[in-house]
Scaffold this motif. Structure first.
Motif, PDB file in Angstrom:
ATOM      1  N   GLU A 214     -17.788 -30.530  29.272  1.00 62.90           N
ATOM      2  CA  GLU A 214     -19.202 -30.581  29.632  1.00 62.90           C
ATOM      3  C   GLU A 214     -20.057 -29.678  28.747  1.00 62.90           C
ATOM      4  O   GLU A 214     -20.264 -28.504  29.056  1.00 62.90           O
ATOM      5  N   PRO A 215     -20.520 -30.255  27.644  1.00 64.65           N
ATOM      6  CA  PRO A 215     -21.334 -29.443  26.721  1.00 64.65           C
ATOM      7  C   PRO A 215     -22.551 -28.847  27.418  1.00 64.65           C
ATOM      8  O   PRO A 215     -23.009 -27.774  27.042  1.00 64.65           O
ATOM      9  N   ALA A 216     -23.049 -29.549  28.448  1.00 62.69           N
ATOM     10  CA  ALA A 216     -24.262 -29.067  29.110  1.00 62.69           C
ATOM     11  C   ALA A 216     -24.034 -27.715  29.799  1.00 62.69           C
ATOM     12  O   ALA A 216     -24.996 -26.997  30.081  1.00 62.69           O
ATOM     13  N   SER A 217     -22.770 -27.380  30.068  1.00 63.22           N
ATOM     14  CA  SER A 217     -22.560 -26.047  30.635  1.00 63.22           C
ATOM     15  C   SER A 217     -22.001 -25.074  29.594  1.00 63.22           C
ATOM     16  O   SER A 217     -22.328 -23.899  29.591  1.00 63.22           O
ATOM     17  N   ILE A 218     -21.153 -25.594  28.703  1.00 59.66           N
ATOM     18  CA  ILE A 218     -20.587 -24.707  27.675  1.00 59.66           C
ATOM     19  C   ILE A 218     -21.668 -24.195  26.725  1.00 59.66           C
ATOM     20  O   ILE A 218     -21.748 -23.001  26.428  1.00 59.66           O
ATOM     21  N   GLU A 219     -22.499 -25.115  26.225  1.00 60.55           N
ATOM     22  CA  GLU A 219     -23.399 -24.761  25.133  1.00 60.55           C
ATOM     23  C   GLU A 219     -24.474 -23.740  25.514  1.00 60.55           C
ATOM     24  O   GLU A 219     -24.657 -22.757  24.801  1.00 60.55           O
ATOM     25  N   PRO A 220     -25.165 -23.954  26.642  1.00 59.10           N
ATOM     26  CA  PRO A 220     -26.168 -22.945  27.001  1.00 59.10           C
ATOM     27  C   PRO A 220     -25.564 -21.561  27.226  1.00 59.10           C
ATOM     28  O   PRO A 220     -26.188 -20.543  26.936  1.00 59.10           O
ATOM     29  N   LYS A 221     -24.334 -21.527  27.726  1.00 60.76           N
ATOM     30  CA  LYS A 221     -23.668 -20.240  27.956  1.00 60.76           C
ATOM     31  C   LYS A 221     -23.555 -19.463  26.644  1.00 60.76           C
ATOM     32  O   LYS A 221     -23.919 -18.298  26.552  1.00 60.76           O
ATOM     33  N   TRP A 222     -23.087 -20.144  25.626  1.00 63.46           N
ATOM     34  CA  TRP A 222     -22.925 -19.474  24.324  1.00 63.46           C
ATOM     35  C   TRP A 222     -24.264 -19.172  23.679  1.00 63.46           C
ATOM     36  O   TRP A 222     -24.436 -18.128  23.043  1.00 63.46           O
TER      37      TRP A 222
END
Length: 850
Positions: free
Chosen positions: A10-18
RNA sequence: GCGAAAGUGGCGGAAUUGGCAGACGCACCAGACUUAGGAUCUGGCGGAGCAAUCCAUGGGGGUUCGAGUCCCCCCUUUCGCACCA
C-alpha cells in the motif's frame, strides 16, 4: 484473510510515512562543501514555470534526473541536485486579469503547490538552494548584470522594428516567433512595430558561440545542428553597385569609376560568391529596400506594384510558405553599374529577396545560382557563364553552383583562378578601391529584451531630461517591482501607469526624472539561474566565484528539446559574458546535455483541448509515486517519446507489490545472516546470485552512458521473477540465509534510484538504520556473474537447427565436435556433405551443408 | 526541397560488437484459491499448419557462412531548416 491484508503493498501508507521522515532531515539531499573529499557531480533538470500543476512531462524529466542523482550519491559523489522556479512571465498577469489575484500571490501559491507535488513524488532536491526568479533577491542580479553589460557596451538601445504579438500585447524576441506567429499563440500572426528597445549584443559572441559548438561533445547532435543553423554564419563580400537612370547613362554621364562614385546612388549587395560577379546580369532588391521607396516616389504604378509585393511577402511569411512562393519581379526602369567593370545591369525588385537579411539587395548571377537562374529564365534576363567546371564534375549544366571550377569570361585579373582565389582577389580590389569589403553575416540577431509587461525584472535605467539615460547606481539596487498595481488590458507598459515607480530623481543631477518602465524578457532569468544554485543566498554578489568554480560546468543538464535554441543559446552567451566579467572560468555552462522525449497519450501530445491530459496527482493517488516514476522510466527509453498507458502503471505497481511481499516473507529470517558470507554458492543460491550480479553489472553500465532505464527496470523484473520462481526452495529454507540476505540487500540498492520509497521501506526491513542513499552502490562480482555453461545456437546454412550446451569458455574444436554430435544436426546432415564449419566461440556455430 | 531520427506481435518496447527475433510489461486466454475480485498464484500467448516444418523486423535489391543490425534504391511517420543571396 487477515494475513492477506497484511501482505498488501500500500504505497498510500508507505510513501507519506517516508516523506515525513525525509522532510524532517534537511541534510538528506544537501550538497556538501568543496572540501568534503568527494568528487563533485552537478546534475539539474530544467526549472519549471510555476503554472500551478506539474504535468507528466515534468514527472518524466525529474524522474530521469532524480534516478541519476540518487545513483551518483550511492556512487559516493558530492551531488548538487537543486530545483527552482522560472517564475516571471505573462501567465501570472493573465491570471491576475482573470481572477483578480496579484501576480506575486498567484505565483507563490503555485510554487507552494508544485513543491508539494515534487515532495510527494519523492524527488531529492536540495531545497536550501531553491531559486525563485521573481523574488528581488534573485532579480536584483539580473539588474546588476544589465549594468555590467551596459558598461561593457553589451547593452544598447535602438529604435527598431520589433515583433509584436497582439495577443500578448508585447514585444517578442526573434526566437519567440515561430512560423511568423507568436510562440504562445501559434495562430496569431506577429505584427511589426517600431519601438525604442533594449538589446543585448549577443552577436558580439556569434563567432564564439558557433565555434564553441564543436567542443560540446556531450550534447545531442540535433541540438548542436539547430544552434548552428540558428546562428547561421555566412562568409561573403559586400560591394556597392551604383544606380543611374537610363537617360544618365545614354547621355554619357558615366565616364569611369571615379565619377560613378560621385554620381551614383549606392546599392550595397551581399554575396557569398563574389567570384561570380562578372556573371551578374541584374541587381535585385527586396521590396522593402529603402531605395525602392525613392524609385517609387514619382511612379504611382511602381509604388502600387511594390506595395502589393510587400503585402504578398508578409502574407507568405504569415502562412509560413515564404520559400515556396512563385518568384516574381518588377523592373524599376533604373540601372546599376557593376563596380568592377562598369557594366550596366537592370535593377529589379524581387519577391524572394528578404529585407532583413544581408543588405536586402543582391547581385543576380543566373548562371551560377538556382534562384537567379529561375528568375532570369522567367523574365528573359541574360545568363552569362563565368565559371568553367573542373573535368570530373558530374553535371556541367547551368546553373552550375559548385565552387569546383575556374573563372572564365571575366577579367584578366581573375580569369583562370579558382573560385576561392578569385574571391580573395576581388575582395582585395573592393577594399583597395573602397567600394566593398569582406563581410560575415549572421542569421542570429541581437537579443531584444524589452517587454512592455509588469511581471518581470525592471530595467535599471533612468531617463533624466538633463542627463539623458542614466544607469541606476549599484547601491540603489534592486529596483523593486511595485506590488500593489492594477493589471489592465491597456497597451503599453503597466509600470508607466504607476507614478510611485515612474517618478524618481536623477542619480547624476538630482533633478526629477523617469524610470524605464519596460521589464526584461524572462529568458534573462533562466540564462544564469544555475550559477545562483551554487551560492543561492549570497546577499552581496550573484554568487561566490569560488562556489561556481567548484561546481561548474554542470555535469549533466536534462530537459526538453524545445529549449534547444532559446534558453540554451542565451545560457551559453551569458556564461561567456560572466567569464569576461571575471566571475567564472568555464566557457560553457554544461558538459553534457540530455533531451528527453515527450509524453504522449494515445499518440498525441497531451492537451486540454484534446481532453487527453493525465494528471500526475491521479497517478500518485492510485498507484503511488514509485509506480508513477518507475513507469515513466520503463515505458520507453528516455530520449524517445513515451505513450502514457495507465494499465502500464498498474503493472509496475503490481511488480512493486511482488517485491514487497517477497521481502516481507524472507527478510526477517535473512536479517539474522547479515554480515556472514556465502563462500561457494551452489544450486539455487548460485543461480540466483549469478542473476543478481548480472543485473547489477547491467544497471551499473547503463547509468554510465546508455541510460536505457527501461531495460534497467526490465532487468530488475527478471531478477525478481527468478526469485519468485525459486519460491518453493526459499520457503523450505533450502537456500542459505546469507544468500537470501545478499539478494534482498542488493535488490534494495538496485531499486533505490527508481523507487525511493519502497527502497527505504525494504532497507528498514533489512534492519538498516541509515539512509539507503548513503549506502554504497553494489559492485558486481564478475566471477560470480559469469555463466560456466552456455547454450549455443547451431545453424545449418544460416538457419537455426538446434542448441548445444557447452562450457562457456569452450574452444572452437570442442564446440564443433558438440555441434556435429547433436542429434538434430546428424539427422539433417545425413547423406550430405558438410563443406565448412564456422565456429564463433561463445556465440554460434554454422554448418555449410551441400 | 535539404538534413536528422524512426518504422519489429493486438499495444509499449527488447536484441549494447553482424550470431537463438520478440527480453520485460500491458492486453488477452486457460487454470488454481475464492461468497466476491480491478487481489494473489500457475500456465499459454507473432502468423500458418494435426505435425514435421514453413513464413515473419515498412517494401525491393545486395554484401556475408550468417542481416532487425552493414550497403544501394523506394515508401511512410516525426522533428529541424527552408528563396539567408
Amino acid at each position: 484473510m487477515a494475513e492477506e491484508t497484511e501482505l498488501r503493498y500500500e504505497p498510500a501508507s508507505i510513501e507519506p510515512k517516508w516523506q515525513q521522515r525525509w522532510a524532517a532531515d534537511p541534510t538528506m539531499y544537501a550538497a556538501e562543501s568543496a572540501d568534503c573529499g568527494k568528487p563533485k557531480y552537478y546534475v539539474i533538470e530544467m526549472l519549471p514555470y510555476p503554472s500551478g500543476k506539474l504535468h507528466m512531462g515534468h514527472v518524466r524529466n525529474y524522474s530521469i534526473g532524480d534516478a541519476l542523482a540518487r545513483h551518483m550519491w550511492m556512487k559516493g559523489y558530492n551531488v548538487l541536485h537543486p530545483m527552482g522556479w522560472d517564475s516571471f512571465g505573462l501567465p501570472a498577469e493573465n491570471a491576475a486579469l482573470k481572477n483578480n489575484t496579484p501576480p506575486r500571490e498567484w505565483t507563490l501559491s503555485n510554487i507552494a503547490a508544485m513543491k508539494k507535488q515534487m515532495e510527494r513524488l519523492g524527488l531529492g532536491y536540495d531545497w536550501e538552494r531553491e531559486v525563485t526568479t521573481c523574488l528581488p533577491e534573485y532579480y536584483r542580479w539580473n539588474q546588476w548584470f544589465f549594468l555590467r553589460m551596459y558598461e561593457k557596451g553589451l547593452v544598447y538601445r535602438k529604435q527598431s522594428k520589433v515583433n509584436w504579438c497582439p495577443q500578448c500585447a508585447t514585444v517578442l524576441a526573434n526566437e519567440q516567433v515561430v512560423n511568423d506567429c507568436c510562440w504562445r499563440h501559434e495562430t496569431t500572426p506577429v505584427e511589426q512595430r517600431n519601438l525604442e528597445q533594449w538589446f543585448y549584443r549577443i552577436t558580439a559572441y556569434a563567432d564564439e558561440l558557433l565555434d564553441g559548438i564543436d567542443a560540446l561533445e556531450g550534447w545531442p547532435e540535433k541540438v548542436r545542428t539547430m544552434q548552428r543553423n540558428w546562428i547561421g554564419r555566412s562568409k561573403g563580400t559586400e560591394v556597392d553597385f551604383f544606380a543611374y537612370n537610363d537617360e544618365a547613362i545614354t547621355a554619357g554621364a558615366l565616364k569611369g569609376n571615379g565619377e560613378a562614385e560621385q554620381r551614383g546612388e549606392k546599392i550595397r549587395v551581399f554575396t557569398t560568391r563574389i567570384d561570380t560577379i562578372f556573371g551578374a546580369t541584374s541587381v535585385q532588391l527586396a521590396p522593402e529596400h529603402p531605395i525602392v521607396a525613392r524609385f517609387a516616389a514619382n511612379d504611382a504604378k511602381l509604388k502600387a506594384a511594390v506595395e502589393a509585393m510587400i503585402e504578398q511577402q508578409k502574407k507568405a511569411k504569415e502562412d509560413g510558405d515564404i520559400g515556396s512562393i512563385e518568384k516574381e519581379g518588377i523592373f524599376t526602369g533604373h540601372y546599376a553599374i557593376n563596380p568592377y567593370n562598369q557594366t550596366k545591369v537592370p535593377i529589379w525588385i524581387a519577391n524572394y529577396i528578404l529585407a532583413d537579411y544581408g543588405t536586402g539587395a543582391i547581385m543576380s548571377v543566373p548562371a551560377h545560382d538556382e534562384r537567379d537562374f529561375e528568375f532570369a529564365k522567367k523574365y528573359d534576363l541574360p545568363i552569362v557563364q563565368v565559371i568553367e567546371p573542373v573535368q570530373n564534375e558530374d553535371t556541367t549544366e547551368l546553373p552550375f553552383c559548385s565552387k569546383e571550377g575556374k573563372i572564365v569570361n571575366s577579367d584578366p585579373l581573375v580569369d583562370g583562378l579558382t573560385c576561392l582565389e578569385a574571391q580573395k582577389k576581388l575582395q582585395e580590389i573592393a577594399r583597395d578601391k573602397g567600394f566593398g569589403e569582406a563581410k560575415t553575416t549572421f542569421r542570429l540577431k541581437d537579443w531584444g529584451v524589452s517587454r512592455q509587461r509588469y511581471w518581470g525584472t525592471p530595467i535599471p535605467m533612468i531617463n533624466c531630461p538633463a542627463c539623458g539615460l542614466v544607469p541606476v547606481p549599484d547601491d540603489q539596487l534592486p529596483v523593486l517591482l511595485p506590488e500593489q498595481i492594477a493589471i489592465t488590458q491597456q497597451g503599453g507598459s503597466p509600470l508607466s501607469r504607476v507614478p510611485e515607480f515612474l517618478n524618481t530623481t536623477c542619480p547624476k543631477c538630482g533633478a526629477a526624472a523617469k524610470r524605464e518602465t519596460d521589464t526584461m524578457d524572462t529568458f534573462v532569468d533562466s540564462s544564469w539561474y544555475f550559477y545562483r544554485y551554487t551560492d543561492a543566498k549570497n546577499p552581496a554578489q550573484p554568487f561566490d566565484p569560488k562556489a561556481a568554480q567548484y561546481w561548474f560546468p554542470i555535469d549533466q543538464y536534462i530537459g526538453g528539446v524545445e529549449h534547444a535554441i532559446l534558453h540554451l543559446i542565451y545560457s551559453r552567451f551569458w556564461t561567456r559574458v560572466m567569464r569576461d566579467l571575471g566571475l567564472i572560468v568555464n566557457d560553457e555552462p554544461a558538459t553534457r546535455l540530455f533531451t528527453q522525449g515527450m509524453v504522449l497519450k494515445d499518440g498525441s501530445k497531451m492537451s486540454k483541448s484534446k481532453g487527453n491530459v493525465v494528471s500526475p496527482d491521479d497517478m500518485v493517488a492510485s498507484y503511488g509515486a514509485d509506480a508513477t516514476r518507475m513507469y515513466a522510466l520503463f515505458a520507453a527509453p528516455p530520449d524517445r517519446d513515451l505513450d502514457w498507458q495507465e494499465d502500464g502503471v498498474a503493472g509496475i505497481s503490481r511488480f512493486l507489490g511482488r517485491v514487497y511481499r517477497i521481502a516481507l516473507k524472507y527478510a526477517p529470517a535473512a536479517v539474522a545472516a547479515k554480515g556472514t558470507r556465502l563462500d561457494k554458492p551452489t544450486g539455487t543460491a548460485l543461480k540466483l546470485l549469478r542473476k543478481l550480479h548480472q543485473t547489477t553489472a547491467k544497471i551499473t553500465l547503463d547509468f554510465e552512458g546508455r541510460w536505457h532505464f527501461n531495460t534497467c527496470v526490465a532487468a530488475i523484473m527478471e531478477l525478481v521473477n527468478e526469485i519468485q520462481s525459486a519460491d518453493a526452495e526459499l520457503a523450505k529454507g533450502e537456500v542459505p540465509q546469507a544468500a537470501v540476505y545478499e539478494l534482498l540487500h542488493t535488490l534494495t540498492l538496485l531499486l533505490a534510484p527508481f523507487a525511493p520509497y519502497l527502497a527505504a521501506e525494504l532497507w528498514e526491513m533489512l534492519g538498516e538504520k541509515g539512509n539507503v542513499l548513503r549506502a554504497p552502490w553494489p559492485a558486481s562480482n564478475a566471477e560470480l556473474a559469469k555463466e560456466n555453461e552456455k547454450e549455443l545456437p547451431v545453424q545449418i546454412n544460416g538457419k537455426l537447427v538446434s542448441l548445444v550446451r557447452v562450457a562457456a569458455d569452450a574452444d572452437a574444436k570442442t564446440i564443433e565436435a558438440a555441434a556435429l554430435a547433436d542429434e538434430k544436426v546428424q539427422s539433417r546432415t545425413a547423406g550430405k556433405t558438410v563443406a565448412k564449419v564456422i565456429v564463433v566461440p561463445g556465440r554460434a556455430v554454422n554448418l555449410v551443408v551441400k
